[in-house]
Design an enzyme around this catalytic site. Structure first.
Site, PDB file in Angstrom:
ATOM      1  N   CYS A 115       0.812  -1.227   0.000  1.00  0.00           N
ATOM      2  CA  CYS A 115       0.000   0.000   0.000  1.00  0.00           C
ATOM      3  C   CYS A 115       0.839   1.268   0.000  1.00  0.00           C
ATOM      4  CB  CYS A 115      -0.955  -0.005   1.185  1.00  0.00           C
ATOM      5  SG  CYS A 115      -2.163  -1.322   1.065  1.00  0.00           S
ATOM      6  N   HIS A 255      -3.141   7.262   2.235  1.00  0.00           N
ATOM      7  CA  HIS A 255      -3.530   5.954   1.703  1.00  0.00           C
ATOM      8  C   HIS A 255      -4.875   5.574   2.320  1.00  0.00           C
ATOM      9  CE1 HIS A 255      -3.769   1.820   0.714  1.00  0.00           C
ATOM     10  NE2 HIS A 255      -3.564   1.414   1.950  1.00  0.00           N
ATOM     11  N   ASN A 285      -9.944  -0.261  -0.276  1.00  0.00           N
ATOM     12  CA  ASN A 285      -8.483  -0.147  -0.345  1.00  0.00           C
ATOM     13  C   ASN A 285      -8.006  -0.730  -1.678  1.00  0.00           C
ATOM     14  OD1 ASN A 285      -5.722  -0.363  -0.071  1.00  0.00           O
ATOM     15  ND2 ASN A 285      -5.769  -1.242   1.984  1.00  0.00           N
TER      16      ASN A 285
END
Ligand code: ACO
Length: 328
Positions: A115, A255, A285
């Protein structure tokens, strides 16, 4: 740095299919209230289609970016792709994108920092420009997380979606662009967040397939705690070392892993939620794509000279922050 590397264009791509919380309720023992209150996610996009890999989304994002910025494919010097779900173990996603977007002969490579991948790739790409080596660098973050999720595991399948986002980096002599960055890592985090089977340590077998070891494994609690502390610390650190107060920062671009992690990061940095880019409710996500997808959606709200703090945390563990001045 004499020359900074500025983002001169951004483009996102998300597939059409929406996987809603209501649909997930039919698939695993979960409910909309739990998902929204624990994560902030309402739906995510899923890439459908035979043989449709991550490159499908990355190519769309890059082709549209080239068109939007009027960039000739022959002028691009380098493609860096951030992903944990390349079409194949090799060649790299970046190689495939460069070929399919008609940029033959140029260097192209992937960065795997989960990520944090887009942030790492952006930092690497901007250094390539600051040194004077290259003039046009494409950084694309793309993941087809649905290809590595177990849709029988309620602790992971509700979290992730598919998507891609790409930026064009070019030299800037007006003081805009990436002004500071740092990256951190802690490989001991592998036990909390990983995908075991199919790597060189644990090649895929029928038995492992039956056990579902080819899917994402996450021990959410420790990852959550570490994500909160590293995202918050990273935002604060980069603001402090650039003498930026909360008033000086126009946008926090975190993020998108969990709305609670985003809120905690904003709080710690003293930033009101109006200054924070949040679209997790729509996309979940998307791993390496979350930050460029935010930049894409907020593009029209930003002004030249706006101070942006990008901050990420992901598998590895990996984390980092970037301070950049928006250029257009
Ligand atoms: N629906 C309903 N209940 C659920 C679900 C679900 N989808 N998933 C878990 N639960 C249950 C658990 O089984 C547990 O039940 P129990 O108490 O009976 O054992 C209960 O809900 C609480 O579970 P927790 O894990 O404590 O819930 P938490 O508040 O920690 O939220 C979450 C879980 C959302 C996964 C959180 O831990 C998280 O966001 N972690 C970090 C994710 C992240 O940032 N990842 C990093 C990036 S990913 C990357 O790099 C690829």
């Amino acid at each position: 740095m004499d020359k900074t590397a500025a983002i001169s264009g951004v483009m996102g791509y998300v597939p059409d299919f929406r996987l809603t919380n209501a649909m997930l309720e039919e698939m695993v023992d979960t409910n909309d209230e739990w998902i929204v209150s624990r994560t902030g996610i309402k739906e995510r996009r899923i890439l459908k289609g035979e043989q449709a890999g991550t490159s499908v989304m990355a190519i769309e994002a890059v082709n549209r970016l080239l068109e939007k910025t009027n960039t000739a494919t022959t002028d691009v010097d380098l493609v860096i792709a951030a992903t944990v779900t390349p079409d194949m173990r090799f060649p790299s996603l970046a190689n495939i994108v460069a070929d399919k977007c008609k940029m033959p002969g140029i260097p192209a490579f992937d960065i795997n920092a989960a990520c944090s991948g887009f942030l790492y790739a952006l930092n690497v790409g901007s250094q390539m420009i600051s040194t004077g080596l290259y003039k046009k660098v494409i950084v694309v973050g793309a993941d087809k997380m649905s290809s590595i999720l177990n849709y029988k595991d309620r602790s992971t399948c509700i979290l992730f979606g598919d998507g891609a986002g790409a930026v064009l980096l070019e030299p800037n002599e007006e003081g805009c662009g990436v002004l500071d960055c740092f990256m951190g890592g802690d490989g001991s985090g592998e036990k909390y967040l990983n995908l075991k089977a199919g790597g060189s340590r644990t090649p895929l077998t029928h038995e492992l397939l039956d056990l579902g070891a080819h899917y994402v494994f996450q021990d959410g609690g420790p990852v959550f705690k570490m994500a909160v502390s590293k995202m918050a610390e990273s935002a604060k650190l980069i603001m402090e070392r650039n003498q930026l107060s909360a008033e000086d920062v126009h946008w926090l671009v975190p993020h998108q892993a969990n709305k609670r992690i985003i809120d905690a990061t904003a709080n710690f940095a003293g930033l009101p939620i109006e200054k924070v880019m949040v679209n997790i409710e729509k996309y979940g996500n998307t791993t390496a794509a979350t930050i460029p997808l935010c930049l894409w959606e907020w593009e029209n709200k930003m002004n030249p000279g706006d101070n942006l703090i990008l901050v990420a945390f992901g598998g590895g563990f990996s984390w980092g922050a970037t301070y950049l001045k928006w250029a257009y």
